[in-house]
Write an enzyme that holds these catalytic residues in place. Structure first.
Site, short mmCIF file in Angstrom:
data_model
loop_
_atom_site.label_atom_id
_atom_site.label_comp_id
_atom_site.label_asym_id
_atom_site.label_seq_id
_atom_site.Cartn_x
_atom_site.Cartn_y
_atom_site.Cartn_z
N HIS A 1 0.79 -1.23 0.00
CA HIS A 1 0.00 0.00 0.00
C HIS A 1 0.83 1.29 0.00
CE1 HIS A 1 1.08 -0.43 4.18
NE2 HIS A 1 0.82 0.86 4.31
N HIS B 1 1.30 6.92 -0.73
CA HIS B 1 0.54 6.09 0.21
C HIS B 1 -0.84 5.84 -0.39
CE1 HIS B 1 -1.14 4.51 3.90
NE2 HIS B 1 0.09 4.47 4.38
#
Length: 150
Positions: free
Chosen positions: A58, A73
């Site tokens: 992620h 992110h």
């Protein structure tokens, strides 16, 4: 010398203050902007040329040749998904070019878990830029200039 940072995903450009996470929205991680991506199956692109310092399903940190750490992110609290909905295409230590695919992201997994898919793109670490300049309009395509590091 300015360093271009490109949008990792297509979507709507957002100020960090709008990211639904207090650490990002307060600028604690570092300065930058966010992209609220158009949902679906997304190919995530590298925001800059450099070396992958850290790759997780992620989140990605890329170190530019000038020494800046750029973090992408993918979503907020998406670490809770334990990799579900993400396919990483790069690993730690890999040299990459701006615009190169680094991940495939099925945003519906995060949305079903009621997690935000808002994607912060920030400069972090000891070498913070003196100034960032937004280059994008309200909507942006992946691979187009998002901001510059001055």
């Amino acid at each position: 010398m300015s360093i271009a940072v490109y949008a990792p995903v297509s979507g709507t450009v957002a100020a960090l203050t709008t990211v639904p996470d207090p650490v990002f929205s307060a600028g604690i991680v570092g300065p930058g902007w966010a992209v609220d991506p158009f949902p679906g199956g997304l190919t995530v692109l590298s925001p800059c040329t450099g070396v992958v310092k850290k790759a997780t399903p992620h989140a990605y940190i890329i170190v530019t040749p000038e020494g800046h750490n750029v973090l992408v992110h993918l979503g907020v609290d998406t670490v809770k998904l334990k990799g579900q909905g993400f396919l990483s295409l790069v690993g730690d230590g890999r040299e990459i070019s701006a615009g190169q695919p680094i991940a495939v992201w099925n945003t519906s997994v995060a949305q079903k878990a009621e997690l935000s898919i808002c994607t912060p793109v920030v400069c972090m670490g000891k070498m913070l830029p003196t100034r960032l300049s937004l280059q994008a309009e309200a909507k942006i395509e992946a691979g187009k200039p998002l901001f510059t590091i001055d």
